[in-house]
Motif scaffolding. Structure first.
Motif, short mmCIF file in Angstrom:
data_model
loop_
_atom_site.label_atom_id
_atom_site.label_comp_id
_atom_site.label_asym_id
_atom_site.label_seq_id
_atom_site.Cartn_x
_atom_site.Cartn_y
_atom_site.Cartn_z
N ALA A 178 -8.37 -9.75 -2.50
CA ALA A 178 -9.54 -9.12 -1.56
C ALA A 178 -10.17 -9.87 -2.51
CB ALA A 178 -8.93 -7.90 -1.83
N THR A 228 -0.58 -12.49 -8.95
CA THR A 228 -0.53 -11.29 -8.30
C THR A 228 -0.39 -10.14 -8.51
OG1 THR A 228 1.23 -13.42 -7.85
CG2 THR A 228 0.88 -11.70 -6.16
N GLY A 229 -0.22 -8.94 -7.58
CA GLY A 229 -0.30 -8.26 -7.86
C GLY A 229 -1.92 -6.97 -8.05
N THR A 230 -2.36 -7.69 -8.37
CA THR A 230 -4.19 -7.63 -9.37
C THR A 230 -5.14 -7.51 -7.88
OG1 THR A 230 -4.48 -9.74 -9.53
CG2 THR A 230 -3.35 -8.41 -11.30
N LYS A 246 -6.66 -9.79 -6.11
CA LYS A 246 -7.28 -11.19 -6.28
C LYS A 246 -7.52 -11.66 -5.13
CE LYS A 246 -2.98 -13.96 -7.69
NZ LYS A 246 -2.98 -14.32 -5.56
N TYR A 296 -7.24 0.99 0.89
CA TYR A 296 -8.17 1.18 0.18
C TYR A 296 -9.21 1.73 -0.78
CZ TYR A 296 -5.67 -3.96 0.80
OH TYR A 296 -4.54 -4.47 0.50
N THR A 334 -9.58 -2.76 -6.91
CA THR A 334 -9.14 -3.44 -7.99
C THR A 334 -10.46 -3.99 -9.04
OG1 THR A 334 -8.36 -5.27 -7.54
CG2 THR A 334 -6.95 -2.98 -7.01
N ARG A 363 3.92 -3.89 -8.88
CA ARG A 363 2.88 -3.80 -8.67
C ARG A 363 1.54 -3.01 -8.27
NH1 ARG A 363 3.53 -8.08 -4.38
NH2 ARG A 363 1.33 -9.16 -5.01
N PHE A 382 -16.17 -0.03 -3.08
CA PHE A 382 -16.59 -0.87 -2.05
C PHE A 382 -18.15 -1.15 -1.68
CE2 PHE A 382 -11.97 -1.16 -1.83
CZ PHE A 382 -11.34 -2.74 -2.59
P1 AMP Z 1 -2.42 -9.50 -4.85
O1 AMP Z 1 -3.08 -9.75 -6.02
O2 AMP Z 1 -4.10 -10.43 -3.77
O3 AMP Z 1 -1.41 -10.34 -4.21
O4 AMP Z 1 -2.71 -7.70 -3.55
C1 AMP Z 1 -1.58 -7.07 -4.16
C2 AMP Z 1 -1.59 -5.78 -2.79
O5 AMP Z 1 -2.30 -5.25 -3.49
C3 AMP Z 1 -1.92 -6.34 -1.87
O6 AMP Z 1 -0.39 -5.86 -1.19
C4 AMP Z 1 -3.36 -5.17 -1.29
O7 AMP Z 1 -2.39 -5.13 -0.09
C5 AMP Z 1 -3.07 -4.54 -2.19
N1 AMP Z 1 -4.36 -4.41 -2.83
C6 AMP Z 1 -5.34 -5.38 -2.41
N2 AMP Z 1 -6.93 -4.37 -3.30
C7 AMP Z 1 -6.85 -3.07 -3.03
C8 AMP Z 1 -6.94 -1.70 -3.25
N3 AMP Z 1 -8.53 -2.29 -4.24
N4 AMP Z 1 -7.03 -0.68 -3.67
C9 AMP Z 1 -5.61 -0.74 -3.29
N5 AMP Z 1 -4.16 -2.02 -3.05
C10 AMP Z 1 -5.13 -3.19 -2.95
#
Ligand code: AMP
Length: 486
Positions: free
Chosen positions: A53, A47-49, A51, A21, A25, A337, A3
């Motif tokens: 963050a 969702t789950g990628t 996105k 984290y 991703t 995910r 990061f």
């Molecule tokens: P999202 O796709 O934004 O809904 O995120 C899916 C899940 O992945 C969420 O529970 C986040 O907390 C987790 N997440 C997001 N970024 C990371 C990362 N770099 N490493 C591990 N988990 C993550």
């Protein structure tokens, strides 16, 4: 890649460390630098990628680094989302990632009183996460004006169009400053989305972390074919047989949700429901209890399909297929995910064949068909090619074979699953069970399959069902229906 190497500032890096984290991703690695540079982004990411963050981290950084402070009744970053649940979840992400940054954050959505939202907007907010309808309400009442919006994020843009928000979105676009940054995230890209994107994005950075319209490859998916009226019993049977004890269950109608919930409760599971008629606080509570494990089975209509942030959900069960094929992708996006593997099982009856074909065309794969011994479909679901074209006409149903070991009696199956212990020989064909025939109390039997039965008509009820789970879990006072009741 770290990061830090993406150019994020220390407070954000500390928060990421606290959240465990380890590395960005793929969508984060691509989106964070682009957003930090102020570029527009068009991202195909479900969702789950990670996105959320991917846009929240760089936007928080830009808010901290680029003044001026926000004025009253204004927002600097506007995030539009399709549902209340997603609004809460995206807000929560901003709160967690932005801990210690002293920014004002708010989620505004319908279904709850508008006054507290208006009060909070008085001082202005740095980030406003909102559903389109409520945002326009707030704007009409002068609680929020758009002249200080620096960045617009459309999260789950496809879902917003599916839910009929096109007019609201256009009204928001028209009211925003033309000089702004725009980020568009969508799991799927229809022509409608592309047209909208072309109208609002300027030389966007294109990001695609999985092939558009693909479902996460780690998810094991298959279909169990069954007659509609037998869905509830098959569902309960599969749950018991496979010892599935934590699943998100999707049903088409609110009545269906209630019916299955009662069935599951009688069978001893901790159950809660989410549907559109449920007050927002109750829906959030149900979701929270499901996440913590207090609730084992969360039964939902498509209201819940999008954006629910549930980590490590192993299983999604579609008792009904969604009407809109893209909702399938969103539904099963809850599982598998962040690298975890998941399972998505769909119970499909003959009149859902067109929906199944559309889903298979969208995800570009043919889903494996199975039949559960004792629940063989009398109204066959046609097999389709991966393009959605029907390649096999409905066949005359075979009589269930005498038990011959694993897989006996399984038709239309690629990769047979071992028959559950107990042996299919103990069970009777589904059509002969007590569940045959429509019934007011069983919403799954209200509508008979449109496809004409190709086999002989359903045989008469035998009076006793040999299916272990079915009889045991029938809700008291709510018989599954019978021919005599028609
Ligand atoms: P999202 O796709 O934004 O809904 O995120 C899916 C899940 O992945 C969420 O529970 C986040 O907390 C987790 N997440 C997001 N970024 C990371 C990362 N770099 N490493 C591990 N988990 C993550």
């Amino acid at each position: 890649m770290s990061f830090a190497s993406l150019g994020l500032i220390d407070p954000l890096l500390r928060n990421l460390q606290d959240l465990n984290y380890p590395t960005p991703t793929p969508v984060q690695a691509k989106a964070i630098p682009a957003v930090l540079e102020g570029k527009d982004v068009m991202a195909a990411a479900q969702t789950g990628t990670g996105k959320t963050a991917g846009f929240a981290l760089p936007l928080l950084q830009r808010l901290v680094q680029n003044g001026p402070a926000v004025s009253s009744n204004r927002a600097r970053v506007l995030v539009l989302v399709p549902t209340r649940e997603l609004a809460e979840q995206v807000l929560q992400s901003f709160v967690e990632y932005g801990k210690g940054l002293d920014l004002r954050l708010l989620a505004a959505y319908g279904g709850v009183s508008i006054n507290p939202q208006m009060m909070k907007l008085r001082k202005g907010v740095d980030v406003l996460v909102a559903t389109p309808g409520r945002l326009l309400d707030l704007n009409r009442q002068n609680a929020v004006q758009f002249d200080q919006v620096q960045t617009l994020v459309l999260d789950e843009a496809d879902r917003m169009l599916d839910l009929g928000f096109a007019r609201e979105l256009n009204a928001v676009f028209a009211a925003l400053p033309t000089k702004r940054q725009t980020l568009l995230f969508s799991a799927t890209f229809s022509d409608e989305i592309r047209t909208m994107a072309a109208g609002i994005l300027r030389s966007p950075v294109n990001i695609s972390v999985s092939p558009p319209n693909a479902t996460a490859s780690k998810i094991k998916q298959w279909v169990v074919t069954v007659d509609k009226r037998n869905k509830p019993e098959l569902f309960l049977h599969l749950v018991a047989e496979n010892k599935w004890d934590h699943a998100l269950v999707f049903v088409k109608t609110r009545n269906g949700v209630d019916y299955l919930a009662v069935m599951l409760e009688k069978a001893g599971y901790a159950v809660d429901t989410i549907h559109g008629d449920k007050p927002q606080p109750a829906r959030l509570r149900a979701l929270e209890r499901f996440k913590t494990g207090d609730v084992q089975m969360l039964v939902a209509t498509d209201v819940a399909a999008r954006g629910l942030d549930i980590d490590d959900l192993p299983l999604v069960i579609n008792v009904d297929l969604p009407i809109v094929a893209q909702d399938y992708v969103h539904r099963i996006g809850r599982t598998g995910r962040a690298g975890a593997s998941g399972v998505a099982v769909s119970l499909v009856c003959a009149d859902e064949a067109p929906q199944l074909a559309a889903i298979e065309a969208l995800i570009r794969q043919t889903l494996r068909r199975e039949e559960e011994p004792g629940f063989e479909a009398e109204h066959r679901v046609p097999e389709t090619s991966a393009t959605g074209e029907i390649i096999k006409k409905p066949k005359k149903p075979k009589k269930p074979k005498a038990p011959q070991g694993a897989g006996a009696g399984v038709a239309q199956t690629q990769g047979k699953k071992p028959a559950p212990q107990g042996g299919e020989g103990k069970r009777k064909p589904a059509a002969a069970g007590k569940g045959a025939g429509p019934s007011k109390s069983n919403p799954f039997s209200l509508e008979m399959p449109r496809a004409k039965p190709v086999g002989k008509p359903a045989s008469k009820p035998t009076g006793k069902s040999a299916r272990p789970a079915a009889g045991a879990h029938k809700p008291a006072g709510k018989p599954a229906g019978g021919r005599g009741k028609r």
